[in-house]
Design a protein around this motif. Structure first.
Motif, PDB file in Angstrom:
ATOM      1  N   ARG A  78      -4.071 -16.906 -14.497  1.00  0.00           N
ATOM      2  CA  ARG A  78      -4.937 -16.034 -13.390  1.00  0.00           C
ATOM      3  C   ARG A  78      -4.388 -14.900 -13.056  1.00  0.00           C
ATOM      4  O   ARG A  78      -3.110 -15.130 -12.541  1.00  0.00           O
ATOM      5  CB  ARG A  78      -6.011 -16.625 -12.931  1.00  0.00           C
ATOM      6  N   ARG A  79      -5.029 -13.757 -12.535  1.00  0.00           N
ATOM      7  CA  ARG A  79      -4.427 -12.727 -11.700  1.00  0.00           C
ATOM      8  C   ARG A  79      -4.434 -12.954 -10.338  1.00  0.00           C
ATOM      9  O   ARG A  79      -5.332 -13.755 -10.070  1.00  0.00           O
ATOM     10  CB  ARG A  79      -4.884 -11.678 -12.296  1.00  0.00           C
ATOM     11  N   PRO A  80      -3.620 -12.279  -9.612  1.00  0.00           N
ATOM     12  CA  PRO A  80      -3.593 -12.609  -8.254  1.00  0.00           C
ATOM     13  C   PRO A  80      -4.843 -11.830  -7.631  1.00  0.00           C
ATOM     14  O   PRO A  80      -5.389 -12.212  -6.352  1.00  0.00           O
ATOM     15  CB  PRO A  80      -2.331 -12.040  -7.751  1.00  0.00           C
ATOM     16  N   PHE A  81      -5.290 -10.873  -7.937  1.00  0.00           N
ATOM     17  CA  PHE A  81      -6.414 -10.025  -7.393  1.00  0.00           C
ATOM     18  C   PHE A  81      -7.470  -9.837  -8.474  1.00  0.00           C
ATOM     19  O   PHE A  81      -7.299  -9.481  -9.643  1.00  0.00           O
ATOM     20  CB  PHE A  81      -5.922  -8.791  -7.019  1.00  0.00           C
ATOM     21  N   LYS A  82      -8.762 -10.123  -7.809  1.00  0.00           N
ATOM     22  CA  LYS A  82      -9.962 -10.164  -8.797  1.00  0.00           C
ATOM     23  C   LYS A  82     -11.127  -9.468  -8.147  1.00  0.00           C
ATOM     24  O   LYS A  82     -11.242  -9.014  -6.895  1.00  0.00           O
ATOM     25  CB  LYS A  82     -10.463 -11.552  -9.068  1.00  0.00           C
ATOM     26  N   ILE A 136      -6.880  -5.504  -4.369  1.00  0.00           N
ATOM     27  CA  ILE A 136      -5.713  -5.176  -4.817  1.00  0.00           C
ATOM     28  C   ILE A 136      -5.044  -4.483  -3.705  1.00  0.00           C
ATOM     29  O   ILE A 136      -3.890  -4.602  -3.140  1.00  0.00           O
ATOM     30  CB  ILE A 136      -5.516  -4.139  -6.030  1.00  0.00           C
ATOM     31  N   THR A 137      -5.755  -3.744  -2.826  1.00  0.00           N
ATOM     32  CA  THR A 137      -5.325  -2.809  -1.880  1.00  0.00           C
ATOM     33  C   THR A 137      -5.335  -3.541  -0.210  1.00  0.00           C
ATOM     34  O   THR A 137      -4.639  -3.305   0.626  1.00  0.00           O
ATOM     35  CB  THR A 137      -5.942  -1.354  -1.339  1.00  0.00           C
ATOM     36  N   LYS A 138      -6.241  -4.571  -0.303  1.00  0.00           N
ATOM     37  CA  LYS A 138      -6.576  -5.271   1.027  1.00  0.00           C
ATOM     38  C   LYS A 138      -6.247  -6.586   1.119  1.00  0.00           C
ATOM     39  O   LYS A 138      -5.829  -7.095   2.201  1.00  0.00           O
ATOM     40  CB  LYS A 138      -8.002  -4.699   1.445  1.00  0.00           C
ATOM     41  N   ASP A 139      -6.708  -7.554   0.084  1.00  0.00           N
ATOM     42  CA  ASP A 139      -6.630  -8.746  -0.010  1.00  0.00           C
ATOM     43  C   ASP A 139      -5.423  -9.471   0.341  1.00  0.00           C
ATOM     44  O   ASP A 139      -4.283  -8.904  -0.212  1.00  0.00           O
ATOM     45  CB  ASP A 139      -7.471  -9.504  -1.279  1.00  0.00           C
ATOM     46  N   HIS A 140      -5.307 -10.549   1.103  1.00  0.00           N
ATOM     47  CA  HIS A 140      -4.006 -11.353   1.180  1.00  0.00           C
ATOM     48  C   HIS A 140      -3.727 -11.947  -0.123  1.00  0.00           C
ATOM     49  O   HIS A 140      -4.595 -12.483  -0.723  1.00  0.00           O
ATOM     50  CB  HIS A 140      -4.395 -12.438   2.314  1.00  0.00           C
ATOM     51  N   LEU A 141      -2.507 -11.865  -0.456  1.00  0.00           N
ATOM     52  CA  LEU A 141      -1.827 -12.660  -1.556  1.00  0.00           C
ATOM     53  C   LEU A 141      -2.117 -14.266  -1.412  1.00  0.00           C
ATOM     54  O   LEU A 141      -1.384 -14.591  -0.368  1.00  0.00           O
ATOM     55  CB  LEU A 141      -0.606 -12.381  -1.683  1.00  0.00           C
ATOM     56  N   ARG A 142      -2.799 -14.850  -2.379  1.00  0.00           N
ATOM     57  CA  ARG A 142      -2.937 -16.289  -2.365  1.00  0.00           C
ATOM     58  C   ARG A 142      -2.321 -17.033  -3.571  1.00  0.00           C
ATOM     59  O   ARG A 142      -2.702 -16.257  -4.699  1.00  0.00           O
ATOM     60  CB  ARG A 142      -4.333 -16.723  -2.134  1.00  0.00           C
ATOM     61  N   GLN A 152       8.697 -16.723  -4.062  1.00  0.00           N
ATOM     62  CA  GLN A 152       9.126 -15.867  -3.110  1.00  0.00           C
ATOM     63  C   GLN A 152       9.518 -14.395  -3.980  1.00  0.00           C
ATOM     64  O   GLN A 152       9.197 -13.415  -3.530  1.00  0.00           O
ATOM     65  CB  GLN A 152      10.522 -16.289  -2.610  1.00  0.00           C
ATOM     66  N   ALA A 153       9.870 -14.679  -5.402  1.00  0.00           N
ATOM     67  CA  ALA A 153       9.971 -13.350  -6.268  1.00  0.00           C
ATOM     68  C   ALA A 153       8.597 -12.803  -6.272  1.00  0.00           C
ATOM     69  O   ALA A 153       8.591 -11.586  -6.572  1.00  0.00           O
ATOM     70  CB  ALA A 153      10.681 -13.823  -7.524  1.00  0.00           C
ATOM     71  N   VAL A 154       7.701 -13.762  -6.636  1.00  0.00           N
ATOM     72  CA  VAL A 154       6.171 -13.220  -7.200  1.00  0.00           C
ATOM     73  C   VAL A 154       5.775 -12.098  -5.920  1.00  0.00           C
ATOM     74  O   VAL A 154       5.227 -11.191  -5.789  1.00  0.00           O
ATOM     75  CB  VAL A 154       5.278 -13.996  -7.467  1.00  0.00           C
ATOM     76  N   LYS A 155       5.975 -12.956  -4.817  1.00  0.00           N
ATOM     77  CA  LYS A 155       5.434 -12.317  -3.559  1.00  0.00           C
ATOM     78  C   LYS A 155       6.474 -10.913  -3.146  1.00  0.00           C
ATOM     79  O   LYS A 155       5.877 -10.023  -2.674  1.00  0.00           O
ATOM     80  CB  LYS A 155       5.853 -13.110  -2.110  1.00  0.00           C
ATOM     81  N   GLY A 156       7.735 -11.063  -3.622  1.00  0.00           N
ATOM     82  CA  GLY A 156       8.462  -9.667  -3.323  1.00  0.00           C
ATOM     83  C   GLY A 156       7.860  -8.580  -4.347  1.00  0.00           C
ATOM     84  O   GLY A 156       7.965  -7.364  -3.718  1.00  0.00           O
ATOM     85  N   PHE A 157       7.549  -9.012  -5.583  1.00  0.00           N
ATOM     86  CA  PHE A 157       7.209  -7.634  -6.276  1.00  0.00           C
ATOM     87  C   PHE A 157       5.736  -7.500  -5.761  1.00  0.00           C
ATOM     88  O   PHE A 157       5.494  -6.161  -5.977  1.00  0.00           O
ATOM     89  CB  PHE A 157       6.907  -8.454  -7.697  1.00  0.00           C
ATOM     90  N   LEU A 158       4.811  -8.325  -5.315  1.00  0.00           N
ATOM     91  CA  LEU A 158       3.547  -7.708  -4.888  1.00  0.00           C
ATOM     92  C   LEU A 158       3.645  -7.694  -3.458  1.00  0.00           C
ATOM     93  O   LEU A 158       2.602  -7.550  -2.591  1.00  0.00           O
ATOM     94  CB  LEU A 158       2.761  -9.060  -5.350  1.00  0.00           C
ATOM     95  N   GLU A 159       4.591  -6.945  -2.978  1.00  0.00           N
ATOM     96  CA  GLU A 159       4.666  -6.257  -1.816  1.00  0.00           C
ATOM     97  C   GLU A 159       4.111  -4.888  -1.471  1.00  0.00           C
ATOM     98  O   GLU A 159       4.399  -3.880  -2.101  1.00  0.00           O
ATOM     99  CB  GLU A 159       5.937  -6.115  -1.107  1.00  0.00           C
ATOM    100  N   ARG A 160       3.130  -4.664  -0.616  1.00  0.00           N
ATOM    101  CA  ARG A 160       2.278  -3.455  -0.868  1.00  0.00           C
ATOM    102  C   ARG A 160       2.982  -2.231  -0.395  1.00  0.00           C
ATOM    103  O   ARG A 160       2.568  -1.097  -0.733  1.00  0.00           O
ATOM    104  CB  ARG A 160       0.914  -3.646   0.015  1.00  0.00           C
TER     105      ARG A 160
END
Length: 429
Positions: free
Chosen positions: A216-220, A231-237, A252-260
């Motif tokens: 599933r995708r990180p933002f819905k 995408i612009t506001k929600d905390h990455l979970r 950590q890598a996924v979180k690094g890619f999804l740094e705003r």
């Protein structure tokens, strides 16, 4: 004597490439303006994917500039993990792209079959696509539509980036501003209209990695407005069982890619973005030299006995096509009688033959001959077998948006405008 007229005309392989140079095989995909067929070059016996675009439909959908832009951009690039253009030409009805053939299916197809992929498999695909992105960014190209649907596997299981329809050159001196791409994979700086460059591709790669790992995708969001806010506001979970599915280094890598903040995003650090990515703990097991020569065995090999794409296209071609594709000799027409758009395609969709022509850039700030990343050829004279080889599965219906603000400098015209268009193109499109 009368039978002489039925003999096939000899093919002039020394002349400009055209459809008579190819044997038309099965239909393997369908796009907005045409279809994709497997073809075989009559002289070399090499197999390719032929994407053909109906000119009249292209004009009707105001997509002429995008097609020309894609054609010119594809002449510039050649990389082991890109679906490279080998030939380009046109006849009176269609524009043709002859591309590396990918028979392993797209990642959307495999994700829908399996639900999610193993960490090792995802890391392998992310590393290969990261190599392709770094190459594009070095050539000042941003893809803008990276998603599982646009990552194709060859018969050996290597990943390749395709669909350069909205890819553009970028410059730090003039940031891009158009809202373009598939919304679920768009970086926050696109949606916030703050201006952007290549950094958006690394965000999209992070969304892909998350989706491949967890299904599933990180933002819905139920609406475009809700999705934009997420995408612009929600905390990455991450899912509750995330650490059971993958390592902390992967998270950590996924979180690094999804740094705003693009300046802090993995792959985007000024001066050493890709080197920073290569040094990340998640990629510590990757031999990047071996990876880029395709010496590392892929973790998954597509089943060659099954169709790794929607087989209905072939049936549709047989039963429903009222104007089936066939090679036709061009008519001697006065181009002045054609519409402006048709003349534009005649003039600017130029013939290309990778065996006779060096790759070059049309971009004003990058006027040069572009050396090919991979020069190896097979015994038949075609590209090495590890590169060519995938068609597409059914595209999940996503919102794909582009505006005219990012007209590439080398087209000299406005690209197609499609706001909130729901489309069902296949991955070669």
């Amino acid at each position: 004597m009368g039978a002489l007229c039925c003999r096939p005309q000899p093919v002039d392989f020394d002349g400009e490439v055209n459809l008579f140079h190819f044997i038309l095989l099965r239909c393997v995909g369908k796009g907005a303006f045409g279809k994709v067929r497997m073809v075989q070059h009559k002289q070399t016996q090499e197999l390719y994917a032929l994407k053909y675009i109906n000119k009249a439909k292209c004009v009707k959908m105001k997509a002429v500039a995008n097609i020309i832009q894609e054609r010119k951009l594809l002449e510039e690039i050649d990389h082991p993990f890109v679906v490279n253009m080998r030939y380009a030409f046109q006849d009176d009805e269609n524009c043709f792209f002859v591309l590396d053939l990918m028979l392993g299916g797209d990642l959307r197809f495999h994700l829908e079959r399996s639900g999610s992929l193993s960490e090792d498999t995802v890391r392998f695909y992310v590393a290969e696509i990261a190599s392709a992105l770094a190459y594009l960014h070095e050539n000042r190209i941003t893809h803008r539509d990276l998603k599982p649907d646009n990552i194709l596997l060859d018969a050996s299981g290597h990943a390749h980036l395709t669909d350069f329809n909205i890819a553009v050159h970028f410059s730090e001196r003039r940031l891009l501003s158009g809202v373009a791409g598939s919304m679920a994979y768009m970086a926050p700086e696109i949606l916030a209209k703050r201006g952007y460059t290549y950094t958006i591709d690394w965000w999209s790669l992070g969304v892909c990695a998350y989706e491949l790992l967890f299904g599933r995708r990180p933002f819905k969001g139920r609406t475009n407005t809700d999705l934009t806010h997420s995408i612009t506001k929600d905390h990455l979970r991450f899912p509750e069982d995330a650490e059971k599915k993958c390592s902390r280094a992967a998270l950590q890598a996924v979180k690094g890619f999804l740094e705003r903040d693009p300046s802090r995003r993995l792959g985007c650090k000024s001066g050493e973005g890709f080197e920073e990515l290569r040094r990340h703990p998640w990629f510590s097991c990757i031999d990047w030299t071996a990876l880029e020569t395709k010496s590392i065995p892929p973790p998954f090999i597509p089943d060659s006995k099954k169709a790794n794409f929607d087989a209905s296209h072939e049936l549709e071609e047989l039963l429903l096509e009222d104007n089936p594709l066939k090679a036709k000799t061009r008519k001697n027409r006065d181009v002045n009688t054609l519409s402006v758009e048709m003349r534009q395609m005649e003039d600017q969709f130029e013939t290309y033959d990778f065996k006779k022509m060096l790759r070059r850039s049309y971009y004003p700030h990058n006027q040069q001959i572009v050396s090919s990343f991979t020069a190896a050829t097979s015994s038949s004279g075609g590209p090495i077998a590890s590169r060519p080889v995938t068609p597409a599965a059914t595209e999940q219906r996503l919102t794909r948006i582009t505006t005219s603000e990012d007209c590439s400098p080398y087209t000299g015209c406005e690209p197609v405008q499609m706001k909130n268009v729901q489309y069902g193109e296949k991955a070669y499109s």
